[in-house]
Design an enzyme around this catalytic site. Sequence first.
Site, mmCIF file in Angstrom:
data_model
loop_
_atom_site.group_PDB
_atom_site.id
_atom_site.type_symbol
_atom_site.label_atom_id
_atom_site.label_comp_id
_atom_site.label_asym_id
_atom_site.label_seq_id
_atom_site.Cartn_x
_atom_site.Cartn_y
_atom_site.Cartn_z
ATOM 1 N N TYR A 141 -18.871 -33.994 -21.317
ATOM 2 C CA TYR A 141 -19.580 -35.248 -21.057
ATOM 3 C C TYR A 141 -19.025 -36.286 -22.010
ATOM 4 O O TYR A 141 -18.909 -36.034 -23.213
ATOM 5 C CB TYR A 141 -21.078 -35.044 -21.296
ATOM 6 C CG TYR A 141 -21.926 -36.289 -21.143
ATOM 7 C CD1 TYR A 141 -22.234 -36.798 -19.881
ATOM 8 C CD2 TYR A 141 -22.434 -36.945 -22.262
ATOM 9 C CE1 TYR A 141 -23.026 -37.929 -19.748
ATOM 10 C CE2 TYR A 141 -23.243 -38.082 -22.127
ATOM 11 C CZ TYR A 141 -23.531 -38.563 -20.877
ATOM 12 O OH TYR A 141 -24.318 -39.677 -20.731
ATOM 13 N N ASP A 236 -12.451 -36.888 -27.521
ATOM 14 C CA ASP A 236 -13.791 -37.462 -27.624
ATOM 15 C C ASP A 236 -14.485 -36.749 -28.778
ATOM 16 O O ASP A 236 -15.005 -35.649 -28.622
ATOM 17 C CB ASP A 236 -14.548 -37.260 -26.305
ATOM 18 C CG ASP A 236 -15.980 -37.766 -26.392
ATOM 19 O OD1 ASP A 236 -16.438 -38.060 -27.507
ATOM 20 O OD2 ASP A 236 -16.644 -37.848 -25.337
ATOM 21 N N LYS A 264 -22.119 -41.616 -32.777
ATOM 22 C CA LYS A 264 -23.146 -40.812 -33.457
ATOM 23 C C LYS A 264 -23.111 -40.941 -34.989
ATOM 24 O O LYS A 264 -23.582 -41.935 -35.521
ATOM 25 C CB LYS A 264 -23.058 -39.364 -32.996
ATOM 26 C CG LYS A 264 -23.291 -39.266 -31.459
ATOM 27 C CD LYS A 264 -23.781 -37.925 -31.032
ATOM 28 C CE LYS A 264 -23.739 -37.752 -29.524
ATOM 29 N NZ LYS A 264 -24.995 -37.930 -28.857
HETATM 30 N N1 HOZ Z 1 -24.743 -37.705 -25.969
HETATM 31 C C1 HOZ Z 1 -26.049 -37.099 -25.876
HETATM 32 C C2 HOZ Z 1 -25.910 -35.826 -25.151
HETATM 33 N N2 HOZ Z 1 -25.167 -34.892 -25.821
HETATM 34 C C3 HOZ Z 1 -26.927 -38.077 -25.227
HETATM 35 C C4 HOZ Z 1 -28.307 -37.690 -25.090
HETATM 36 C C5 HOZ Z 1 -28.853 -38.468 -23.955
HETATM 37 O O1 HOZ Z 1 -28.304 -38.343 -22.855
HETATM 38 O O2 HOZ Z 1 -29.815 -39.179 -24.211
#
Ligand code: HOZ
Length: 424
Positions: A141, A236, A264
């Site tokens: 993702y 990423d 993050k």
């Molecule tokens: N990047 C986060 C998932 N690993 C986002 C959490 C969300 O979708 O709020």
Amino acid sequence: MSNREIYKEALKLLPGGVNSPVRAFKAVDCQPIVLVKGKGCRVWDADGNEYIDFLASWGPLILGHSSPVVIEAVKKAVERGLSFGLTNPYEVQLASLVVDMIPSVEVVRFVNSGTEATMSAIRLARGITRRKYVLKFEGCYHGHYDSLLVSAGSGVATFGIPGTPGIPEEIANLTIVVPFNSEEAVRSAFEKYGNDIACVIVEPVAGNMGVVPPKEGFLSFLRDITKNHGSLLIFDEVITGFRLSEGGAQELFGIDPDITCLGKILGGGMPVGAYGGRREIMSQIAPEGPVYQAGTLSGNPVAMAAGVATLQQLKDQNPYRELETNTKTLSESIATLLSDKGIAHRINYVGSMMTVFFTEKKVEDFESAKSSDTKLFAKFFKALLKEGVLIPPSQFEAWFVSTAHKKEDISQALERIEKAIRDL
Ligand code: HOZ
């Protein structure tokens, strides 16, 4: 107001009562909690319940909640102004830390989220190579940018969203998806699409299908095949950056990608993202080069100050060995508890990120991650919550250990986890 009352109001005003789908706790089939305070490794909800927190705001809080150095830095910055929309000194300080810490980055551009970082990195790769295809991995993702939402992990996997509504087929068709850790699949994609692939984007340690480490040699294989075909390799590192080591996964595995995406931890809990790489690549971005990307709040002084305080603290403390030791203790102890109870499981951990899967299979790609019993996961989540342990409300996410989790906190968490497993 209680958790229930606040969420009831939220449901009237926000889609699904939330601003990000996974917060609705749908996959774990329970009432979402509303958090009102965080300190160290603990959070409190609106009903006054306390939890030992391994969600850690989905990764940014490597120093725990309300870290005094970060709060102090933010307060100082706030007093000078919230936003200028022109260059401020914190941007330069944070850029200098990033360049110093992340091996492959010589020049960096700050944005406001991980999604913006990957979106801009893809545009840059396409702009430089003048090619249109992007290769990504199943279950990885990279935020919710159109080109990257195909076969994605995180919330998309959690809710089992099959296609990509709202994303024109013509756009989705420009994304090639292959299984994570499969050299063979990458090789065939390059054979088929040859020199039309602008870039390969990968989470060097996958965190969004649950934690899945790269097989030995996989990342260097990606480095070689991209180089040989004139494609760019994008790491990423939104999750892994500053988490697996000071220099992220690229330092840990000794691979230099062409472009690195960050987020993050970089913002220490404030909304920040970034992408960076070698000077020759980054000089293609406007105003130096032709590839356009901009942002009113990019480089926001308060967010930059939080990032500077966080990265500086990581450099000063070098907490990585201790983080890994605590994560290992947590993983191995949970594995023992589950084995004692006769529950099939696999626990993957790398550094301070880990995931408990309920399967007998070795989890090394999205297919095997999906073999986990998600109904049992939902039960596990609820039992943990009841005992005062918060983990991500989805099978396909990572738990995070922070420097605020001291040995005593890990022991206390394990006592609570033991009770929860007993009740499963
Ligand atoms: N990047 C986060 C998932 N690993 C986002 C959490 C969300 O979708 O709020």
